[in-house]
Design a protein around this motif. Structure first.
Motif, mmCIF file in Angstrom:
data_model
loop_
_atom_site.group_PDB
_atom_site.id
_atom_site.type_symbol
_atom_site.label_atom_id
_atom_site.label_comp_id
_atom_site.label_asym_id
_atom_site.label_seq_id
_atom_site.Cartn_x
_atom_site.Cartn_y
_atom_site.Cartn_z
ATOM 1 N N LEU A 35 0.852 -1.186 0.000
ATOM 2 C CA LEU A 35 0.000 0.000 0.000
ATOM 3 C C LEU A 35 0.889 1.238 0.000
ATOM 4 C CD1 LEU A 35 -2.762 -0.909 2.607
ATOM 5 C CD2 LEU A 35 -3.051 -0.678 0.141
ATOM 6 N N MET A 49 -2.342 6.095 -0.111
ATOM 7 C CA MET A 49 -3.413 5.434 -0.855
ATOM 8 C C MET A 49 -4.706 5.351 -0.052
ATOM 9 S SD MET A 49 -2.807 4.696 -3.961
ATOM 10 C CE MET A 49 -4.172 3.576 -4.198
ATOM 11 N N LEU A 50 -4.590 5.333 1.276
ATOM 12 C CA LEU A 50 -5.780 5.257 2.119
ATOM 13 C C LEU A 50 -6.041 6.574 2.841
ATOM 14 C CD1 LEU A 50 -5.386 1.682 3.670
ATOM 15 C CD2 LEU A 50 -6.797 2.382 1.730
ATOM 16 N N SER A 51 -5.535 7.669 2.280
ATOM 17 C CA SER A 51 -5.723 8.972 2.920
ATOM 18 C C SER A 51 -6.869 9.770 2.301
ATOM 19 C CB SER A 51 -4.431 9.792 2.826
ATOM 20 O OG SER A 51 -4.108 10.052 1.462
ATOM 21 N N ASN A 52 -7.452 9.261 1.209
ATOM 22 C CA ASN A 52 -8.534 9.976 0.528
ATOM 23 C C ASN A 52 -9.878 9.462 1.038
ATOM 24 O OD1 ASN A 52 -10.622 10.356 -1.601
ATOM 25 N ND2 ASN A 52 -8.959 11.430 -2.640
ATOM 26 N N ARG A 78 -12.173 7.731 -1.733
ATOM 27 C CA ARG A 78 -11.763 6.392 -2.168
ATOM 28 C C ARG A 78 -11.978 5.382 -1.046
ATOM 29 N NH1 ARG A 78 -7.317 9.067 -4.714
ATOM 30 N NH2 ARG A 78 -5.897 8.341 -3.076
ATOM 31 N N ASN A 79 -11.673 5.758 0.196
ATOM 32 C CA ASN A 79 -11.922 4.861 1.319
ATOM 33 C C ASN A 79 -13.398 4.496 1.419
ATOM 34 O OD1 ASN A 79 -9.223 4.993 1.945
ATOM 35 N ND2 ASN A 79 -9.461 6.437 3.636
ATOM 36 N N TYR A 107 -14.172 1.959 -1.241
ATOM 37 C CA TYR A 107 -13.705 0.611 -0.893
ATOM 38 C C TYR A 107 -14.627 -0.021 0.155
ATOM 39 C CZ TYR A 107 -9.386 2.472 -2.980
ATOM 40 O OH TYR A 107 -8.468 3.054 -3.819
ATOM 41 N N LEU A 137 -6.716 -2.328 -4.906
ATOM 42 C CA LEU A 137 -7.575 -2.080 -3.754
ATOM 43 C C LEU A 137 -9.052 -2.247 -4.097
ATOM 44 C CD1 LEU A 137 -5.839 0.951 -2.006
ATOM 45 C CD2 LEU A 137 -6.253 -1.311 -1.032
ATOM 46 N N ALA A 181 -11.284 -5.111 -2.133
ATOM 47 C CA ALA A 181 -12.567 -4.866 -1.480
ATOM 48 C C ALA A 181 -13.642 -5.789 -2.050
ATOM 49 C CB ALA A 181 -12.973 -3.397 -1.656
#
Length: 474
Positions: free
Chosen positions: A258, A262-265, A268-269, A272, A399, A403
Protein backbone atom coordinates in the motif's frame (compact mmCIF):
# COMPACT_ATOMS: atom_id res chain seq x y z
CA UNK A 1 7.30 7.23 -20.63
CA UNK A 2 7.04 4.39 -23.15
CA UNK A 3 4.47 4.49 -25.98
CA UNK A 4 3.27 8.04 -25.53
CA UNK A 5 1.42 8.03 -28.89
CA UNK A 6 -2.26 7.27 -28.26
CA UNK A 7 -3.40 4.02 -29.87
CA UNK A 8 -5.97 4.25 -32.70
CA UNK A 9 -9.67 3.88 -31.88
CA UNK A 10 -9.98 0.39 -33.35
CA UNK A 11 -7.01 -0.76 -31.26
CA UNK A 12 -8.60 0.69 -28.11
CA UNK A 13 -11.80 -1.21 -28.84
CA UNK A 14 -9.85 -4.45 -29.15
CA UNK A 15 -7.93 -3.73 -25.93
CA UNK A 16 -11.19 -3.08 -24.08
CA UNK A 17 -12.71 -6.27 -25.51
CA UNK A 18 -9.72 -8.34 -24.33
CA UNK A 19 -9.77 -6.72 -20.89
CA UNK A 20 -13.52 -7.25 -20.49
CA UNK A 21 -13.39 -10.86 -21.70
CA UNK A 22 -10.52 -11.65 -19.31
CA UNK A 23 -12.18 -10.05 -16.31
CA UNK A 24 -15.51 -11.63 -17.23
CA UNK A 25 -13.81 -15.04 -17.11
CA UNK A 26 -12.48 -14.29 -13.61
CA UNK A 27 -15.85 -13.19 -12.26
CA UNK A 28 -17.75 -16.03 -13.93
CA UNK A 29 -15.51 -18.55 -12.20
CA UNK A 30 -16.53 -17.14 -8.83
CA UNK A 31 -20.17 -18.04 -9.45
CA UNK A 32 -20.11 -20.82 -12.05
CA UNK A 33 -19.80 -23.48 -9.35
CA UNK A 34 -22.83 -22.32 -7.35
CA UNK A 35 -25.58 -23.99 -9.36
CA UNK A 36 -23.43 -27.11 -9.58
CA UNK A 37 -22.72 -27.32 -5.82
CA UNK A 38 -25.09 -30.26 -5.14
CA UNK A 39 -23.47 -32.25 -7.97
CA UNK A 40 -19.95 -31.34 -6.79
CA UNK A 41 -20.82 -32.32 -3.22
CA UNK A 42 -22.14 -35.70 -4.37
CA UNK A 43 -19.20 -36.35 -6.70
CA UNK A 44 -16.33 -35.38 -4.40
CA UNK A 45 -17.78 -35.89 -0.91
CA UNK A 46 -17.83 -32.35 0.49
CA UNK A 47 -19.58 -31.69 3.80
CA UNK A 48 -22.27 -28.96 3.68
CA UNK A 49 -20.14 -26.33 5.46
CA UNK A 50 -16.96 -27.22 3.58
CA UNK A 51 -18.71 -26.37 0.32
CA UNK A 52 -18.09 -22.72 1.11
CA UNK A 53 -14.34 -23.31 0.70
CA UNK A 54 -14.89 -23.91 -3.01
CA UNK A 55 -15.71 -20.20 -3.07
CA UNK A 56 -13.50 -18.97 -0.28
CA UNK A 57 -10.29 -20.65 -1.48
CA UNK A 58 -10.67 -18.76 -4.75
CA UNK A 59 -11.78 -15.39 -3.40
CA UNK A 60 -9.29 -15.34 -0.52
CA UNK A 61 -6.31 -16.11 -2.75
CA UNK A 62 -7.71 -13.65 -5.29
CA UNK A 63 -8.15 -10.86 -2.76
CA UNK A 64 -5.10 -11.68 -0.65
CA UNK A 65 -2.54 -11.53 -3.47
CA UNK A 66 -4.14 -8.70 -5.45
CA UNK A 67 -1.86 -5.96 -4.14
CA UNK A 68 1.20 -8.11 -4.82
CA UNK A 69 -0.15 -8.73 -8.32
CA UNK A 70 -0.62 -5.00 -8.77
CA UNK A 71 2.97 -4.33 -7.66
CA UNK A 72 4.22 -7.02 -10.06
CA UNK A 73 2.47 -5.19 -12.90
CA UNK A 74 4.10 -1.90 -11.94
CA UNK A 75 7.58 -3.46 -11.75
CA UNK A 76 7.53 -6.09 -14.50
CA UNK A 77 5.01 -4.58 -16.92
CA UNK A 78 1.24 -4.91 -16.90
CA UNK A 79 0.95 -6.70 -20.24
CA UNK A 80 3.44 -9.32 -19.06
CA UNK A 81 1.49 -9.85 -15.83
CA UNK A 82 -1.79 -9.86 -17.76
CA UNK A 83 -0.52 -12.76 -19.88
CA UNK A 84 1.11 -14.53 -16.91
CA UNK A 85 -2.13 -14.35 -14.93
CA UNK A 86 -4.13 -15.68 -17.87
CA UNK A 87 -1.74 -18.62 -18.22
CA UNK A 88 -1.81 -19.52 -14.53
CA UNK A 89 -5.59 -19.15 -14.33
CA UNK A 90 -6.12 -21.32 -17.42
CA UNK A 91 -3.84 -24.15 -16.23
CA UNK A 92 -5.47 -24.15 -12.79
CA UNK A 93 -8.90 -24.38 -14.45
CA UNK A 94 -7.73 -27.49 -16.27
CA UNK A 95 -6.60 -29.05 -12.98
CA UNK A 96 -9.92 -28.23 -11.27
CA UNK A 97 -11.81 -29.88 -14.11
CA UNK A 98 -9.89 -33.08 -13.34
CA UNK A 99 -10.32 -32.89 -9.53
CA UNK A 100 -11.03 -36.19 -7.74
CA UNK A 101 -11.02 -35.09 -4.06
CA UNK A 102 -12.16 -32.04 -2.07
CA UNK A 103 -8.56 -31.20 -1.15
CA UNK A 104 -7.52 -31.29 -4.81
CA UNK A 105 -10.33 -28.98 -5.85
CA UNK A 106 -9.79 -26.50 -3.00
CA UNK A 107 -6.03 -26.39 -3.60
CA UNK A 108 -6.34 -25.61 -7.29
CA UNK A 109 -9.17 -23.14 -6.67
CA UNK A 110 -6.60 -21.29 -4.55
CA UNK A 111 -4.06 -21.50 -7.41
CA UNK A 112 -6.75 -20.22 -9.76
CA UNK A 113 -7.35 -17.34 -7.37
CA UNK A 114 -3.62 -16.56 -7.42
CA UNK A 115 -3.76 -16.39 -11.22
CA UNK A 116 -6.74 -14.07 -10.96
CA UNK A 117 -4.80 -11.88 -8.49
CA UNK A 118 -2.00 -11.49 -11.03
CA UNK A 119 -4.41 -10.82 -13.90
CA UNK A 120 -7.11 -8.60 -12.37
CA UNK A 121 -5.03 -5.54 -11.35
CA UNK A 122 -3.55 -5.41 -14.83
CA UNK A 123 -7.02 -5.32 -16.42
CA UNK A 124 -8.08 -2.17 -14.58
CA UNK A 125 -4.62 -0.59 -14.75
CA UNK A 126 -4.48 -1.16 -18.53
CA UNK A 127 -7.71 0.82 -18.84
CA UNK A 128 -6.02 3.68 -16.99
CA UNK A 129 -3.02 3.60 -19.35
CA UNK A 130 -4.90 3.06 -22.65
CA UNK A 131 -7.84 5.45 -22.13
CA UNK A 132 -7.69 9.18 -21.36
CA UNK A 133 -9.19 10.36 -18.04
CA UNK A 134 -12.66 11.82 -18.49
CA UNK A 135 -15.44 10.67 -20.81
CA UNK A 136 -13.35 8.05 -22.61
CA UNK A 137 -12.08 6.38 -19.45
CA UNK A 138 -15.44 6.57 -17.68
CA UNK A 139 -17.10 4.84 -20.62
CA UNK A 140 -14.46 2.09 -20.52
CA UNK A 141 -14.88 1.75 -16.75
CA UNK A 142 -18.65 1.46 -17.18
CA UNK A 143 -18.19 -1.50 -19.52
CA UNK A 144 -15.60 -2.98 -17.16
CA UNK A 145 -18.01 -2.71 -14.24
CA UNK A 146 -20.74 -4.23 -16.41
CA UNK A 147 -18.50 -7.25 -16.97
CA UNK A 148 -17.95 -7.54 -13.21
CA UNK A 149 -21.66 -7.39 -12.46
CA UNK A 150 -22.99 -9.49 -15.33
CA UNK A 151 -20.29 -12.13 -14.88
CA UNK A 152 -21.64 -13.20 -11.48
CA UNK A 153 -25.14 -13.96 -12.72
CA UNK A 154 -23.96 -15.24 -16.10
CA UNK A 155 -21.79 -17.75 -14.24
CA UNK A 156 -24.83 -19.01 -12.36
CA UNK A 157 -26.81 -19.54 -15.56
CA UNK A 158 -23.88 -21.11 -17.43
CA UNK A 159 -22.94 -23.31 -14.48
CA UNK A 160 -26.46 -24.72 -14.22
CA UNK A 161 -26.70 -25.43 -17.93
CA UNK A 162 -23.34 -27.18 -18.07
CA UNK A 163 -23.97 -29.18 -14.87
CA UNK A 164 -27.22 -30.54 -16.29
CA UNK A 165 -26.30 -31.00 -19.96
CA UNK A 166 -22.65 -32.07 -19.59
CA UNK A 167 -20.90 -31.95 -16.21
CA UNK A 168 -19.93 -29.41 -13.57
CA UNK A 169 -16.36 -30.00 -14.78
CA UNK A 170 -17.16 -28.43 -18.15
CA UNK A 171 -17.49 -25.02 -16.50
CA UNK A 172 -13.76 -25.09 -15.77
CA UNK A 173 -12.49 -26.98 -18.81
CA UNK A 174 -14.06 -24.38 -21.12
CA UNK A 175 -11.50 -21.87 -19.81
CA UNK A 176 -8.71 -23.68 -21.70
CA UNK A 177 -9.63 -22.58 -25.26
CA UNK A 178 -10.83 -19.18 -24.05
CA UNK A 179 -7.62 -18.53 -22.13
CA UNK A 180 -5.46 -19.50 -25.11
CA UNK A 181 -7.37 -17.14 -27.42
CA UNK A 182 -7.09 -14.27 -24.93
CA UNK A 183 -3.32 -14.78 -24.58
CA UNK A 184 -2.91 -14.65 -28.37
CA UNK A 185 -5.05 -11.50 -28.52
CA UNK A 186 -3.06 -9.82 -25.74
CA UNK A 187 0.23 -10.52 -27.49
CA UNK A 188 -1.10 -8.90 -30.67
CA UNK A 189 -3.08 -5.90 -29.40
CA UNK A 190 -2.00 -4.79 -25.89
CA UNK A 191 1.10 -2.61 -25.58
CA UNK A 192 3.49 -2.96 -22.67
CA UNK A 193 3.46 -0.30 -19.96
CA UNK A 194 6.32 1.58 -18.38
CA UNK A 195 8.19 -0.42 -15.77
CA UNK A 196 9.27 0.92 -12.39
CA UNK A 197 12.06 -0.22 -10.14
CA UNK A 198 11.00 -1.70 -6.84
CA UNK A 199 10.79 -4.66 -4.51
CA UNK A 200 8.10 -7.22 -3.84
CA UNK A 201 6.57 -7.05 -0.38
CA UNK A 202 6.20 -10.82 0.05
CA UNK A 203 5.92 -10.56 3.84
CA UNK A 204 2.99 -8.18 3.48
CA UNK A 205 1.26 -10.36 0.90
CA UNK A 206 1.65 -13.57 2.92
CA UNK A 207 0.63 -12.06 6.26
CA UNK A 208 -2.50 -10.42 4.80
CA UNK A 209 -3.57 -13.51 2.86
CA UNK A 210 -2.93 -15.96 5.68
CA UNK A 211 -4.61 -13.58 8.12
CA UNK A 212 -7.78 -13.38 6.03
CA UNK A 213 -7.77 -17.17 5.50
CA UNK A 214 -7.46 -17.80 9.24
CA UNK A 215 -10.19 -15.28 10.06
CA UNK A 216 -12.62 -16.73 7.50
CA UNK A 217 -11.76 -20.28 8.63
CA UNK A 218 -12.61 -19.38 12.22
CA UNK A 219 -15.92 -17.80 11.24
CA UNK A 220 -16.94 -20.73 9.00
CA UNK A 221 -15.92 -23.21 11.71
CA UNK A 222 -18.34 -21.44 14.06
CA UNK A 223 -21.19 -22.54 11.79
CA UNK A 224 -20.49 -26.21 12.62
CA UNK A 225 -18.72 -26.18 15.99
CA UNK A 226 -19.96 -22.94 17.58
CA UNK A 227 -18.14 -19.82 18.76
CA UNK A 228 -16.76 -21.56 21.86
CA UNK A 229 -14.92 -24.21 19.83
CA UNK A 230 -11.13 -24.04 20.37
CA UNK A 231 -10.60 -24.33 16.60
CA UNK A 232 -12.98 -21.43 15.97
CA UNK A 233 -11.28 -19.21 18.53
CA UNK A 234 -7.79 -20.20 17.39
CA UNK A 235 -8.63 -19.38 13.76
CA UNK A 236 -10.05 -15.97 14.61
CA UNK A 237 -7.18 -15.16 16.99
CA UNK A 238 -4.58 -16.18 14.39
CA UNK A 239 -6.35 -14.05 11.80
CA UNK A 240 -6.33 -10.99 14.03
CA UNK A 241 -2.64 -11.44 14.90
CA UNK A 242 -1.59 -11.94 11.27
CA UNK A 243 -3.60 -8.93 10.07
CA UNK A 244 -2.05 -6.82 12.83
CA UNK A 245 1.35 -8.06 11.66
CA UNK A 246 0.43 -7.02 8.12
CA UNK A 247 -0.30 -3.46 9.27
CA UNK A 248 3.03 -3.34 11.15
CA UNK A 249 4.89 -4.67 8.11
CA UNK A 250 3.28 -2.07 5.84
CA UNK A 251 4.26 0.78 8.15
CA UNK A 252 7.91 -0.34 8.24
CA UNK A 253 8.43 -1.77 4.73
CA UNK A 254 10.68 0.23 2.40
CA UNK A 255 8.25 -0.41 -0.47
CA UNK A 256 4.92 -1.53 1.00
CA UNK A 257 2.06 -3.04 -0.99
CA UNK A 258 0.00 0.00 0.00
CA UNK A 259 1.86 3.13 -1.17
CA UNK A 260 1.80 6.02 1.34
CA UNK A 261 -1.34 8.09 0.94
CA UNK A 262 -3.41 5.43 -0.85
CA UNK A 263 -5.78 5.26 2.12
CA UNK A 264 -5.72 8.97 2.92
CA UNK A 265 -8.53 9.98 0.53
CA UNK A 266 -11.95 9.83 2.27
CA UNK A 267 -13.84 9.32 -0.99
CA UNK A 268 -11.76 6.39 -2.17
CA UNK A 269 -11.92 4.86 1.32
CA UNK A 270 -15.69 5.22 1.23
CA UNK A 271 -15.80 3.54 -2.18
CA UNK A 272 -13.71 0.61 -0.89
CA UNK A 273 -15.83 0.23 2.25
CA UNK A 274 -19.11 0.47 0.35
CA UNK A 275 -17.90 -2.10 -2.19
CA UNK A 276 -16.82 -4.49 0.57
CA UNK A 277 -20.19 -4.22 2.32
CA UNK A 278 -22.08 -4.51 -0.96
CA UNK A 279 -20.28 -7.72 -1.92
CA UNK A 280 -20.69 -9.07 1.61
CA UNK A 281 -24.45 -8.97 1.18
CA UNK A 282 -24.56 -10.00 -2.47
CA UNK A 283 -22.37 -13.06 -1.81
CA UNK A 284 -25.20 -14.44 0.32
CA UNK A 285 -27.74 -13.82 -2.43
CA UNK A 286 -25.73 -15.78 -5.02
CA UNK A 287 -24.63 -18.62 -2.75
CA UNK A 288 -27.84 -19.32 -0.87
CA UNK A 289 -30.38 -18.57 -3.59
CA UNK A 290 -28.69 -21.08 -5.90
CA UNK A 291 -29.08 -23.79 -3.24
CA UNK A 292 -32.56 -22.61 -2.20
CA UNK A 293 -33.85 -23.04 -5.74
CA UNK A 294 -32.64 -26.64 -5.83
CA UNK A 295 -33.05 -27.74 -2.20
CA UNK A 296 -36.32 -25.96 -1.31
CA UNK A 297 -38.04 -25.51 -4.69
CA UNK A 298 -36.78 -28.72 -6.30
CA UNK A 299 -35.20 -27.14 -9.39
CA UNK A 300 -32.57 -29.00 -11.40
CA UNK A 301 -29.18 -27.28 -11.87
CA UNK A 302 -30.23 -26.12 -15.36
CA UNK A 303 -33.57 -24.81 -14.08
CA UNK A 304 -31.81 -23.07 -11.20
CA UNK A 305 -29.40 -21.43 -13.63
CA UNK A 306 -32.22 -20.24 -15.87
CA UNK A 307 -34.11 -19.05 -12.79
CA UNK A 308 -31.50 -16.29 -12.45
CA UNK A 309 -32.50 -14.74 -15.79
CA UNK A 310 -34.69 -12.15 -13.94
CA UNK A 311 -31.41 -10.90 -12.43
CA UNK A 312 -29.23 -11.27 -15.52
CA UNK A 313 -31.35 -9.43 -18.07
CA UNK A 314 -32.17 -6.35 -15.92
CA UNK A 315 -28.55 -6.17 -14.82
CA UNK A 316 -27.36 -6.19 -18.42
CA UNK A 317 -29.87 -3.48 -19.37
CA UNK A 318 -28.99 -1.37 -16.34
CA UNK A 319 -25.25 -1.75 -16.93
CA UNK A 320 -25.62 -0.75 -20.58
CA UNK A 321 -27.61 2.32 -19.54
CA UNK A 322 -25.01 3.57 -17.03
CA UNK A 323 -23.53 6.36 -19.23
CA UNK A 324 -27.00 7.73 -20.06
CA UNK A 325 -28.34 7.43 -16.52
CA UNK A 326 -25.19 9.02 -15.10
CA UNK A 327 -25.58 12.03 -17.42
CA UNK A 328 -29.24 12.39 -16.57
CA UNK A 329 -29.25 11.75 -12.81
CA UNK A 330 -25.58 12.04 -11.87
CA UNK A 331 -23.39 9.19 -10.68
CA UNK A 332 -24.08 9.75 -6.98
CA UNK A 333 -27.86 9.55 -7.39
CA UNK A 334 -27.54 6.53 -9.71
CA UNK A 335 -25.35 4.77 -7.12
CA UNK A 336 -27.74 5.43 -4.24
CA UNK A 337 -30.80 4.37 -6.27
CA UNK A 338 -29.03 1.17 -7.27
CA UNK A 339 -28.11 0.37 -3.67
CA UNK A 340 -31.65 1.13 -2.48
CA UNK A 341 -33.13 -1.24 -5.09
CA UNK A 342 -30.77 -4.01 -3.98
CA UNK A 343 -31.64 -3.47 -0.31
CA UNK A 344 -35.35 -3.62 -1.13
CA UNK A 345 -34.92 -6.73 -3.28
CA UNK A 346 -32.99 -8.69 -0.64
CA UNK A 347 -35.34 -7.60 2.16
CA UNK A 348 -38.32 -8.66 0.03
CA UNK A 349 -36.71 -12.04 -0.64
CA UNK A 350 -36.07 -12.41 3.09
CA UNK A 351 -39.81 -12.09 3.74
CA UNK A 352 -41.07 -14.29 0.88
CA UNK A 353 -38.49 -17.12 0.89
CA UNK A 354 -40.44 -19.15 3.44
CA UNK A 355 -43.43 -19.16 1.05
CA UNK A 356 -41.45 -21.43 -1.30
CA UNK A 357 -42.87 -19.91 -4.49
CA UNK A 358 -40.60 -18.89 -7.36
CA UNK A 359 -43.13 -16.74 -9.24
CA UNK A 360 -44.71 -15.31 -6.11
CA UNK A 361 -41.64 -14.75 -3.99
CA UNK A 362 -38.44 -14.74 -6.03
CA UNK A 363 -38.94 -13.19 -9.46
CA UNK A 364 -39.86 -9.64 -8.42
CA UNK A 365 -37.06 -9.33 -5.83
CA UNK A 366 -34.62 -10.60 -8.47
CA UNK A 367 -35.75 -7.88 -10.89
CA UNK A 368 -35.02 -5.19 -8.30
CA UNK A 369 -31.64 -6.71 -7.46
CA UNK A 370 -30.72 -6.97 -11.15
CA UNK A 371 -31.49 -3.34 -11.96
CA UNK A 372 -29.88 -2.17 -8.73
CA UNK A 373 -26.61 -4.01 -9.15
CA UNK A 374 -26.28 -2.76 -12.71
CA UNK A 375 -26.17 0.82 -11.41
CA UNK A 376 -23.90 0.22 -8.39
CA UNK A 377 -20.57 -1.21 -9.54
CA UNK A 378 -19.66 1.36 -12.22
CA UNK A 379 -19.79 4.46 -9.96
CA UNK A 380 -18.07 2.57 -7.14
CA UNK A 381 -15.27 1.68 -9.57
CA UNK A 382 -14.91 5.28 -10.78
CA UNK A 383 -14.81 6.55 -7.19
CA UNK A 384 -12.26 3.90 -6.22
CA UNK A 385 -9.65 4.95 -8.80
CA UNK A 386 -10.37 8.68 -9.02
CA UNK A 387 -7.48 11.10 -8.66
CA UNK A 388 -4.79 8.40 -8.48
CA UNK A 389 -1.43 9.11 -10.12
CA UNK A 390 -0.53 6.88 -13.08
CA UNK A 391 2.34 5.26 -11.15
CA UNK A 392 -0.16 4.09 -8.50
CA UNK A 393 -2.83 2.91 -10.95
CA UNK A 394 -2.00 -0.72 -10.24
CA UNK A 395 -2.28 -0.29 -6.48
CA UNK A 396 -5.59 1.57 -6.82
CA UNK A 397 -7.06 -1.11 -9.09
CA UNK A 398 -5.75 -3.72 -6.67
CA UNK A 399 -7.57 -2.08 -3.75
CA UNK A 400 -10.83 -2.01 -5.74
CA UNK A 401 -10.54 -5.73 -6.37
CA UNK A 402 -9.39 -6.48 -2.81
CA UNK A 403 -12.57 -4.87 -1.48
CA UNK A 404 -14.59 -6.86 -4.03
CA UNK A 405 -13.11 -10.29 -3.27
CA UNK A 406 -12.57 -9.98 0.47
CA UNK A 407 -16.05 -8.56 0.86
CA UNK A 408 -17.44 -11.67 -0.81
CA UNK A 409 -15.31 -13.98 1.38
CA UNK A 410 -16.05 -12.31 4.70
CA UNK A 411 -19.71 -11.81 3.86
CA UNK A 412 -20.17 -15.45 2.89
CA UNK A 413 -18.42 -16.62 6.07
CA UNK A 414 -20.64 -14.46 8.28
CA UNK A 415 -23.82 -15.41 6.43
CA UNK A 416 -23.01 -19.13 6.68
CA UNK A 417 -23.07 -18.68 10.47
CA UNK A 418 -26.40 -16.83 10.18
CA UNK A 419 -27.79 -19.56 7.93
CA UNK A 420 -26.70 -22.34 10.29
CA UNK A 421 -28.43 -20.61 13.20
CA UNK A 422 -26.52 -22.64 15.77
CA UNK A 423 -27.24 -25.96 14.06
CA UNK A 424 -25.48 -28.21 11.57
CA UNK A 425 -26.42 -26.58 8.23
CA UNK A 426 -28.49 -29.52 6.91
CA UNK A 427 -32.23 -28.83 6.68
CA UNK A 428 -35.31 -30.19 4.97
CA UNK A 429 -36.99 -28.04 2.31
CA UNK A 430 -39.04 -26.02 4.80
CA UNK A 431 -36.07 -25.48 7.10
CA UNK A 432 -33.90 -24.42 4.18
CA UNK A 433 -36.54 -21.91 3.10
CA UNK A 434 -36.86 -20.43 6.59
CA UNK A 435 -33.11 -20.15 7.14
CA UNK A 436 -32.61 -18.71 3.66
CA UNK A 437 -35.13 -15.98 4.46
CA UNK A 438 -33.29 -15.06 7.65
CA UNK A 439 -29.98 -14.97 5.79
CA UNK A 440 -31.38 -12.69 3.07
CA UNK A 441 -32.66 -10.28 5.71
CA UNK A 442 -29.20 -10.01 7.27
CA UNK A 443 -27.68 -9.63 3.79
CA UNK A 444 -30.09 -6.74 3.17
CA UNK A 445 -28.73 -5.15 6.36
CA UNK A 446 -25.18 -5.35 4.98
CA UNK A 447 -26.32 -3.64 1.78
CA UNK A 448 -28.08 -0.95 3.79
CA UNK A 449 -24.77 -0.30 5.57
CA UNK A 450 -23.16 0.08 2.12
CA UNK A 451 -25.89 2.62 1.26
CA UNK A 452 -25.14 4.65 4.39
CA UNK A 453 -21.39 4.64 3.71
CA UNK A 454 -21.90 5.73 0.09
CA UNK A 455 -24.34 8.47 1.08
CA UNK A 456 -21.90 9.81 3.66
CA UNK A 457 -18.58 9.50 1.82
CA UNK A 458 -18.96 9.55 -1.95
CA UNK A 459 -19.44 12.71 -4.02
CA UNK A 460 -19.12 13.23 -7.76
CA UNK A 461 -18.67 16.45 -9.68
CA UNK A 462 -19.12 16.92 -13.44
CA UNK A 463 -16.11 17.84 -15.56
CA UNK A 464 -16.17 20.40 -18.32
CA UNK A 465 -16.72 17.65 -20.88
CA UNK A 466 -19.91 16.61 -19.21
CA UNK A 467 -18.53 13.33 -17.88
CA UNK A 468 -18.50 12.50 -14.22
CA UNK A 469 -15.31 12.27 -12.23
CA UNK A 470 -14.98 11.29 -8.60
CA UNK A 471 -13.29 13.81 -6.35
CA UNK A 472 -12.33 14.05 -2.74
CA UNK A 473 -15.31 14.08 -0.41
CA UNK A 474 -15.95 17.39 1.22
Amino acid sequence: MTHTTPPPAHSKRMVLLLIMASYLMLVIDISIVLTGLPRIQAALGFTPASLSWIQNAYTLAFGGFLLLGARAGDILGRRRMFITGLGLFTLASLAIGAASTPAWMIAFRAVQGLGAAVLAPSTLALISTHFEEGTERNRALAWYAAAAGIGATLGLVLGGLLADLLSWRAGFLINLPIGILLIIGALRHIRETERHTGRFDLAGALSSTLGMCALVFGIVEAAEAGWTSPLTQAGIAAGVVLLAAFMWIERHASQPLLPPGMLSNPQRNGAYAARLLFLSGMAGFWFFTAQYLQGALGFSPMQAGLAFVPVTVPQFLASASVPQIARRLGQRRMLLIGLALCVLGLAWLGVTASGMSYLGGVVLPMLLIGFGQGWVLAPLTVAGVAGVEARNAGAASGLVNVAHQLGASLGLAVLIVVYAGGHAPVFDAMGMARHTGTTMTVAAGLLFAAFLVAARSIRFTPTASGSARAVRAS
